[in-house]
Design an enzyme around this catalytic site. Sequence first.
Site, PDB file in Angstrom:
ATOM      1  N   HIS A  53       0.263  -1.613   0.113  1.00 53.76           N
ATOM      2  CA  HIS A  53      -0.399   0.177   0.186  1.00 53.76           C
ATOM      3  C   HIS A  53       0.759   1.176   0.238  1.00 53.76           C
ATOM      4  CE1 HIS A  53      -4.266  -1.199   0.423  1.00 53.76           C
ATOM      5  NE2 HIS A  53      -3.489  -2.748   0.607  1.00 53.76           N
ATOM      6  N   ASP A  85       7.576   5.525  -0.546  1.00 55.75           N
ATOM      7  CA  ASP A  85       8.162   6.503  -0.374  1.00 55.75           C
ATOM      8  C   ASP A  85       7.916   6.547   1.347  1.00 55.75           C
ATOM      9  OD1 ASP A  85       6.047   7.016  -0.031  1.00 55.75           O
ATOM     10  OD2 ASP A  85       5.587   8.778  -1.510  1.00 55.75           O
TER      11      ASP A  85
END
Length: 147
Positions: A66, A74
């Site tokens: 996810h 990130d």
Amino acid sequence: MDISKAIVGAVFFVVFLGGTLAYGQLTPTFYDQTCPNVSSIIRDVITETLVSDTRIGASLIRLHFHDCFVNGCDGSLLLDNSDTIVSEKEAGGNNNSARGFEVVDRMKALLESACPATVSCADILAIAAEESVVLVMIDPSTPQIIK
């Protein structure tokens, strides 16, 4: 003639772009010098958590997925809502569904203690997902820790 130039240009672009992107990849040896215990610290937290939560391996893999799904890998999935951001953590598909955040917080705290300001949150999620696959063999009846 124009088609051959276009093909050569396209091949050059793909090779150049592919070569440039390859330098940003996480490798098993990336932290060998700066934080040599990164994998063992993450592995230990997962192993400890598996005793009371046999689903944690799958949950950590899901967190990594996810995190990477929206705008790339990130670590942004780990951010809480604030006055300036609406976090992915509390987005409709993740709110009250994604789990394991407290385990990642433990990993981050231990890594900050061992190697301050070295291991990114995105890398913690990636390494945790990798270690989860290594540690947990899914058996139809129950996950088992592989030693």
